[in-house]
Design a protein around this motif. Structure first.
Motif, PDB file in Angstrom:
ATOM      1  N   PHE A 102      19.339   8.452 -15.941  1.00  0.00           N
ATOM      2  CA  PHE A 102      19.259   9.281 -14.737  1.00  0.00           C
ATOM      3  C   PHE A 102      18.147   8.776 -13.821  1.00  0.00           C
ATOM      4  O   PHE A 102      17.322   7.951 -14.220  1.00  0.00           O
ATOM      5  CB  PHE A 102      18.980  10.741 -15.107  1.00  0.00           C
ATOM      6  N   ASN A 104      15.530  10.134 -13.011  1.00  0.00           N
ATOM      7  CA  ASN A 104      14.164  10.486 -13.447  1.00  0.00           C
ATOM      8  C   ASN A 104      13.647   9.604 -14.591  1.00  0.00           C
ATOM      9  O   ASN A 104      12.587   9.872 -15.138  1.00  0.00           O
ATOM     10  CB  ASN A 104      14.088  11.980 -13.820  1.00  0.00           C
ATOM     11  N   GLN A 282      11.580  12.706 -23.501  1.00  0.00           N
ATOM     12  CA  GLN A 282      12.131  12.965 -22.176  1.00  0.00           C
ATOM     13  C   GLN A 282      13.632  12.687 -22.204  1.00  0.00           C
ATOM     14  O   GLN A 282      14.049  11.572 -22.504  1.00  0.00           O
ATOM     15  CB  GLN A 282      11.488  12.046 -21.130  1.00  0.00           C
ATOM     16  N   HIS A 283      14.405  13.712 -21.837  1.00  0.00           N
ATOM     17  CA  HIS A 283      15.862  13.529 -21.789  1.00  0.00           C
ATOM     18  C   HIS A 283      16.200  12.838 -20.467  1.00  0.00           C
ATOM     19  O   HIS A 283      16.194  13.463 -19.415  1.00  0.00           O
ATOM     20  CB  HIS A 283      16.538  14.905 -21.884  1.00  0.00           C
TER      21      HIS A 283
HETATM   22  C1  LIG Z   1      16.269  14.223 -15.920  1.00  0.00           C
HETATM   23  O1  LIG Z   1      17.413  14.534 -15.161  1.00  0.00           O
HETATM   24  C2  LIG Z   1      18.478  15.080 -15.924  1.00  0.00           C
HETATM   25  C3  LIG Z   1      19.723  15.147 -15.052  1.00  0.00           C
HETATM   26  O2  LIG Z   1      19.428  15.689 -13.820  1.00  0.00           O
HETATM   27  C4  LIG Z   1      18.066  16.410 -16.520  1.00  0.00           C
HETATM   28  O3  LIG Z   1      19.100  16.967 -17.281  1.00  0.00           O
HETATM   29  C5  LIG Z   1      16.857  16.148 -17.415  1.00  0.00           C
HETATM   30  O4  LIG Z   1      16.361  17.355 -17.957  1.00  0.00           O
HETATM   31  C6  LIG Z   1      15.746  15.468 -16.648  1.00  0.00           C
HETATM   32  N1  LIG Z   1      14.736  15.033 -17.614  1.00  0.00           N
HETATM   33  C7  LIG Z   1      13.434  15.272 -17.458  1.00  0.00           C
HETATM   34  C8  LIG Z   1      12.547  14.742 -18.521  1.00  0.00           C
HETATM   35  O5  LIG Z   1      12.989  15.875 -16.512  1.00  0.00           O
END
Ligand SMILES: *[C@@H]1O[C@H](CO)[C@@H](O)[C@H](O)[C@H]1NC(C)=O
Ligand SMILES: *[C@@H]1O[C@H](CO)[C@@H](O)[C@H](O)[C@H]1NC(C)=O
Length: 315
Positions: A102, A104, A282-283
């Motif tokens: 993503f 981020n 971190q996802h």
């Molecule tokens: C990064 O972006 C994704 C998709 O928008 C979201 O699901 C996820 O929680 C975000 N991860 C962090 C670590 O902010």
């Protein structure tokens, strides 16, 4: 003439039906390499009602010889050295896929925001009735350069009689095993690592940690990340999409389930990256299949996911 044809047919069959990879294979685009490998994976599928399950007991003896394990780290190819067989993770299923990061994601190389062309290979470390030991391999193809690969497991000790592949997260960093046989294998594995390179930075620190530094050092278009700018995760977790879970008490082989229960386009795993050993995860990505899963001879005996050598460091 007729007997010559028969002879040729026999030898061609013995030689195997896989198309050889072209001589310029590594120079091709990631998507071209993905398609060539996928054609071979599909060329000789196993019968799902009669899947190979032959043990590799005699090969296991090789696992306690460091020089035998060495090529697992030093052979750079998407195909196995002719005549070698995988001792662990012998049997698996393969699909084409897409590894997405993503916007981020703050990591570099193949972890940068965007989509990667991959092959996905769920397998079991050893095929055993009393203990299910799932593992996940992911081959990330790179334009004009050799692939980088993920080797992940839940635990060498397995998940016992729970046979649901989507029960646990898979990681490149796993806990120490409690099994005495595997402890012995792990020790020899460690010795194999010492043979790799005299420079400690150029070998993984231990067999329970498959480092990700090389993955963070090259982009999917083949361009290198500038020295000093590499941001590598210490750890990657593939967190399963629980809606793909199957009956933990199933009497079907996991390869049967992958073909029957996991259609093309499935979101298989969320990808969670950990910057350091002490960081919160971190996802920042996900892994999606873009074909059905196929269990085949090529996927078991030729497709090869070479290991990375360079250990993690913070810059
Ligand atoms: C990064 O972006 C994704 C998709 O928008 C979201 O699901 C996820 O929680 C975000 N991860 C962090 C670590 O902010
Ligand atoms: C999990 O898989 C199901 C079935 O394929 C899908 O509908 C769902 O969106 C996936 N979940 C996530 C979080 O992507």
């Amino acid at each position: 003439m007729a007997s010559y044809t028969v002879l040729c047919l026999v030898s061609c069959l013995v030689a195997g039906a896989f198309a050889d990879l072209p001589a310029n294979y590594q120079n091709l685009l990631a998507v071209e390499k993905q398609n060539l490998l996928w054609q071979n994976v599909q060329s000789d599928p196993h019968d799902l009602n009669n899947l190979p399950s032959e043990g590799v007991g005699s090969l296991l003896l090789n696992a306690i010889k460091p020089p035998y394990l060495l090529p697992a780290f030093s052979h750079i190819s998407d195909e196995m050295i002719e005549g070698r067989r995988k001792i662990f993770h012998t049997y698996g299923s393969v699909a084409k896929g897409r590894l997405e990061f993503f916007s981020n994601s703050t990591f570099t190389g193949i972890f940068e925001s965007g989509t990667r062309d991959v092959l996905i290979r769920p397998s079991v470390a050893l095929l055993k009735d009393d203990n299910f030991i799932p593992g996940l391999g992911v081959k990330v193809l790179i334009d004009g350069s050799p692939s980088v690969n993920f080797h992940t497991l839940f635990s060498l000790d397995g998940q016992g009689d729970n046979r649901d592949f989507f029960e646990n997260a898979m990681s490149n960093v796993i806990p120490d095993t409690e099994n005495p046989v595997l402890i012995a294998v792990t020790k020899v594995f460690q010795s194999a690592l010492y043979l790799l390179s005299a420079n400690w930075m150029n070998r993984p620190e231990n067999p329970n940690n498959m480092p990700l530094y090389e993955h963070a050092s090259i982009r999917a278009d083949g361009s290198p990340v500038e020295k000093g700018k590499v941001v590598a995760p210490w750890k990657i977790d593939f967190v399963p999409n629980k809606s793909l879970s199957w009956d933990p008490a199933t009497n079907k082989d996991f390869r049967w389930h992958f073909t029957h229960d996991v259609p093309s386009g499935s979101v298989l795993y969320d990808v969670v990256l950990f910057r350091t050993q002490d960081s919160v995860g971190q996802h920042v990505g996900r892994l999606i299949s873009t074909s059905p899963f196929v269990a085949s001879l090529y996927g078991d005996e030729r497709l090869y996911l070479q290991h990375a050598n360079n250990r993690w460091c913070s810059t």
